[in-house]
Scaffold this active site. Structure first.
Site, short mmCIF file in Angstrom:
data_model
loop_
_atom_site.label_atom_id
_atom_site.label_comp_id
_atom_site.label_asym_id
_atom_site.label_seq_id
_atom_site.Cartn_x
_atom_site.Cartn_y
_atom_site.Cartn_z
N GLY A 28 -47.62 18.30 -66.59
CA GLY A 28 -46.85 19.12 -65.69
C GLY A 28 -46.85 18.91 -63.83
O GLY A 28 -48.04 19.17 -62.99
N GLY A 78 -44.79 20.89 -62.30
CA GLY A 78 -44.71 22.10 -61.09
C GLY A 78 -45.46 22.49 -60.36
O GLY A 78 -45.98 21.30 -59.55
N PHE A 79 -45.73 23.19 -59.36
CA PHE A 79 -46.34 23.62 -57.96
C PHE A 79 -47.39 23.38 -58.09
O PHE A 79 -48.21 22.70 -57.56
CB PHE A 79 -46.55 24.97 -57.16
N VAL A 127 -45.86 16.34 -74.06
CA VAL A 127 -47.11 16.86 -74.70
C VAL A 127 -47.06 17.66 -75.71
O VAL A 127 -46.59 18.83 -75.05
CB VAL A 127 -48.65 17.20 -74.13
N GLU A 170 -32.66 38.45 -57.12
CA GLU A 170 -31.67 37.32 -55.89
C GLU A 170 -30.99 36.91 -56.63
O GLU A 170 -29.94 36.89 -55.92
CB GLU A 170 -33.76 36.31 -55.60
N ASP A 216 -48.23 29.03 -63.60
CA ASP A 216 -48.64 30.08 -64.33
C ASP A 216 -48.79 29.79 -66.66
O ASP A 216 -49.13 31.20 -66.61
CB ASP A 216 -46.80 29.80 -64.80
N ALA A 242 -45.62 31.09 -57.43
CA ALA A 242 -45.45 29.80 -56.49
C ALA A 242 -46.51 29.68 -55.64
O ALA A 242 -47.90 28.68 -56.09
CB ALA A 242 -44.47 29.25 -55.44
N GLN A 243 -47.81 30.57 -54.52
CA GLN A 243 -48.93 30.68 -54.42
C GLN A 243 -50.20 31.24 -54.85
O GLN A 243 -50.71 29.46 -54.72
CB GLN A 243 -49.12 31.90 -53.39
C1 LIG Z 1 -35.84 31.39 -61.46
C2 LIG Z 1 -37.04 30.86 -60.73
C3 LIG Z 1 -37.44 32.22 -59.54
C4 LIG Z 1 -38.48 32.10 -58.89
N1 LIG Z 1 -38.68 32.58 -57.93
C5 LIG Z 1 -40.09 32.62 -57.05
C6 LIG Z 1 -40.14 32.65 -55.58
O1 LIG Z 1 -39.32 33.28 -55.07
N2 LIG Z 1 -41.47 32.62 -55.05
C7 LIG Z 1 -42.59 32.87 -55.93
O2 LIG Z 1 -43.52 32.52 -55.92
N3 LIG Z 1 -42.32 32.30 -57.26
C8 LIG Z 1 -41.58 32.21 -57.93
N4 LIG Z 1 -41.05 32.20 -59.21
C9 LIG Z 1 -41.82 31.97 -60.04
C10 LIG Z 1 -43.21 30.02 -59.61
O3 LIG Z 1 -41.94 29.09 -59.90
C11 LIG Z 1 -43.91 29.62 -60.87
O4 LIG Z 1 -44.78 30.91 -60.43
C12 LIG Z 1 -43.57 28.46 -60.17
O5 LIG Z 1 -43.77 27.74 -60.26
C13 LIG Z 1 -46.05 28.46 -61.62
O6 LIG Z 1 -45.99 27.25 -60.96
P1 LIG Z 1 -46.16 26.29 -62.26
O7 LIG Z 1 -46.82 24.75 -61.71
O8 LIG Z 1 -47.70 27.06 -62.54
O9 LIG Z 1 -45.53 25.56 -63.22
P2 LIG Z 1 -44.17 24.73 -63.35
O10 LIG Z 1 -43.42 25.23 -60.88
O11 LIG Z 1 -43.11 26.19 -64.50
O12 LIG Z 1 -44.08 23.77 -63.86
C14 LIG Z 1 -44.69 23.28 -64.57
C15 LIG Z 1 -43.93 22.22 -65.59
O13 LIG Z 1 -45.08 21.62 -66.21
C16 LIG Z 1 -43.96 20.82 -67.33
N5 LIG Z 1 -44.45 21.26 -68.28
C17 LIG Z 1 -44.30 21.95 -69.51
N6 LIG Z 1 -44.59 22.11 -70.79
C18 LIG Z 1 -44.62 20.37 -70.92
C19 LIG Z 1 -45.74 19.79 -72.08
N7 LIG Z 1 -45.91 19.69 -73.14
N8 LIG Z 1 -44.92 18.46 -71.47
C20 LIG Z 1 -45.09 18.00 -70.61
N9 LIG Z 1 -45.14 18.81 -69.11
C21 LIG Z 1 -44.80 19.71 -69.65
C22 LIG Z 1 -42.64 21.28 -66.88
O14 LIG Z 1 -41.54 20.27 -67.21
C23 LIG Z 1 -42.39 21.87 -65.78
O15 LIG Z 1 -42.40 20.04 -64.10
C24 LIG Z 1 -39.84 32.16 -60.41
C25 LIG Z 1 -39.47 31.45 -60.94
C26 LIG Z 1 -38.49 30.92 -61.81
C27 LIG Z 1 -38.59 30.32 -62.66
#
Ligand SMILES: Cc1cc2nc3c(=O)[nH]c(=O)nc-3n(C[C@H](O)[C@H](O)[C@H](O)COP(=O)(O)OP(=O)(O)OC[C@H]3O[C@@H](n4cnc5c(N)ncnc54)[C@H](O)[C@@H]3O)c2cc1C
Length: 437
Positions: free
Chosen positions: A13, A15-16, A81, A173, A303, A317-318
């Site tokens: 992943g 993401g954040f 994955v 938003e 998440d 995100a935090q």
């Molecule tokens: C539209 C939207 C607006 C938001 N606004 C806010 C905000 O204003 N403030 C805030 O704090 N939070 C906000 N959030 C929530 C925040 O973005 C998430 O809580 C945060 O991105 C979670 O981070 P993460 O690293 O857990 O997952 P993600 O950022 O979702 O990253 C997950 C990564 O895993 C990868 N992945 C998934 N499955 C697989 C797999 N099987 N194999 C390989 N890679 C995989 C994906 O491609 C992705 O890159 C928002 C979310 C969305 C969708």
């Protein structure tokens, strides 16, 4: 040789959570393999601005390989994955590759949760990745073009009704940005479609918008939206969505060709593929140290994870950033033979914007609204964006929009056919199946 010298940590992943875990491990010169199905980190909080033509997709994405340039012990693998065997410490990718690990951090994020509402999967747009935002933007622009060419007022009204389901930060938003688009772009670009003819409806099943905020800020956000002519309905439970309408539990039907589903989130499907114990919304259950019970070498963060005893932590995100760093720190502790420490969340506040000069923010005991909150929102989002170039371009775009009341370029880019009931966008599962098959 010490274990820290030879162990290989795999982080799934970008993401954040994954980004911050990888950085922490790479700074400690641990061998890391960073795996993601796409080759970039996406700044999800600004996705709605891409969907409403405020920003371009590449302005909120940053290539994973560029992030790793400074870290010689970290590698990136573009791979999805699709399974694995935690007992054998292996992952399996859609291409059939087996990836072994000594330690694993699952940071695969989430996907839309439809709560079993009929049509939510196939007939509504979601906002969970750049492709979602591009499809929604193209659809909105096509709908406006179609309405411009129509003479029948009833058909035009349905085309020009935009329904957003979910009154959390994403829904609020999105509604605010659409209202801005209606006020500042529609009258300039279209001759027959008037701003008055465009209807925006925000539906929330619960009693109020923005549940994590204080009552005062919730009320302020509602007033700001209503002031921008958004039809805000709380206690409005959606029972069915079709390509042309949204049905409510009250029996009311709202004719709309565009419905955006922003109502919930569930864990990325990989959790089920790995056969790990899951909790609410398919999230991987982890103990307070973010370790998966029964597999001491596997951690989950962001998440995708639900922490025993801290189930109510928001999926924001935090939390993902702090958990990603904490999971990495615990991996390092484990490699040094030290015990893992429990995760403790430091709440830095929450904010949501309702369009130009309007936002609500909660930082500790302080509650900020209006223009000061909006500037705070702009500053925080700029700082959190990855990459100096992206920050600069986004800043210039925002300054341009602020001074000229204009949005980004509104080109319909891509060749997908216009969405109808039969060819609604591919779901996450469809995409996975395509990749596997
Ligand atoms: C539209 C939207 C607006 C938001 N606004 C806010 C905000 O204003 N403030 C805030 O704090 N939070 C906000 N959030 C929530 C925040 O973005 C998430 O809580 C945060 O991105 C979670 O981070 P993460 O690293 O857990 O997952 P993600 O950022 O979702 O990253 C997950 C990564 O895993 C990868 N992945 C998934 N499955 C697989 C797999 N099987 N194999 C390989 N890679 C995989 C994906 O491609 C992705 O890159 C928002 C979310 C969305 C969708």
């Amino acid at each position: 040789m010490k274990e820290t010298d030879r162990a290989r940590v795999v982080v799934v992943g970008a993401g954040f959570a994954g980004l911050h875990a990888v950085r922490r491990l790479a700074k400690a010169r641990i061998r890391v393999l960073w795996v993601d199905g796409r080759n970039y980190h996406c700044f999800l909080p600004l996705l709605y601005q891409v969907a409403t033509a405020g920003l371009e997709p590449q302005e909120i994405a940053y290539p994973a390989r560029s992030i790793l340039r400074r870290f010689p012990t970290a590698e990136f693998r573009l791979a999805h994955v699709v399974g694995g065997d935690p007992a054998a410490r292996t992952l399996v990718t859609a291409a059939g590759e087996r990836i072994g690990y000594d330690r694993l951090i699952i940071a695969a994020g989430g996907a839309a949760e439809d709560f079993g509402v009929a049509g939510a999967r196939d007939s509504a747009f979601r906002l969970y990745d750049l492709e979602d935002a591009r499809l929604l933007r193209n659809h909105m622009l096509r709908v406006l073009e179609e309405a411009e060419a129509l003479e029948d007022p009833a058909a035009r009204a349905a085309l020009l009704t935009f329904v957003i389901v979910g009154g959390g930060p994403t829904g609020v938003e999105m509604a605010g940005a659409l209202a801005e688009f209606r006020t500042h772009v529609v009258p300039r670009d279209y001759r027959k479609v008037t701003a008055e003819a465009v209807r925006i409806v925000l539906l929330e099943a619960g009693p109020e918008l923005l549940p994590p905020f204080t009552p005062r800020l919730r009320e302020r956000a509602r007033r700001d939206l209503v002031g921008r002519r958004v039809d805000v309905r709380s206690g409005a439970r959606v029972t069915r969505i079709t390509p042309d309408a949204v049905e409510l539990a009250t029996g009311e039907t709202i004719s709309a060709r565009t419905t955006v589903w922003a109502a919930g989130i569930r864990a990325a499907p990989v959790t089920a593929d790995l056969g790990l114990a899951t909790g609410k919304s398919g999230r991987v259950r982890v103990d307070p140290t973010l370790r998966v019970p029964g597999y001491p070498e596997v951690f989950a963060a962001g998440d995708v994870a639900i922490v025993d005893g801290a189930e109510r932590l928001p999926q924001v995100a935090q939390v993902a950033i702090q958990q990603g760093e904490h999971a990495a720190a615990n991996v390092l502790r484990g490699l040094r033979g030290e015990p893992c420490l429990p995760f403790q969340y430091r709440d830095k506040g929450s904010m949501a914007t309702i369009g130009r000069s309007h936002a609500v923010a909660m930082i500790g005991r302080f509650q900020v609204t209006g223009r000061p909150a909006w500037f705070l929102w702009l500053a925080v989002h700029l700082v959190m964006l990855i990459g100096f170039r992206n920050r600069l371009v986004v800043l210039v775009n925002w300054a341009w929009s602020y001074l000229t009341y204009d949005f980004g370029l509104r080109a319909i880019v891509g060749t997908e056919p216009e969405r109808t009931a039969g060819n609604a966008r591919a779901t996450d599962t469809d995409r996975r199946q395509t990749r596997v098959g």
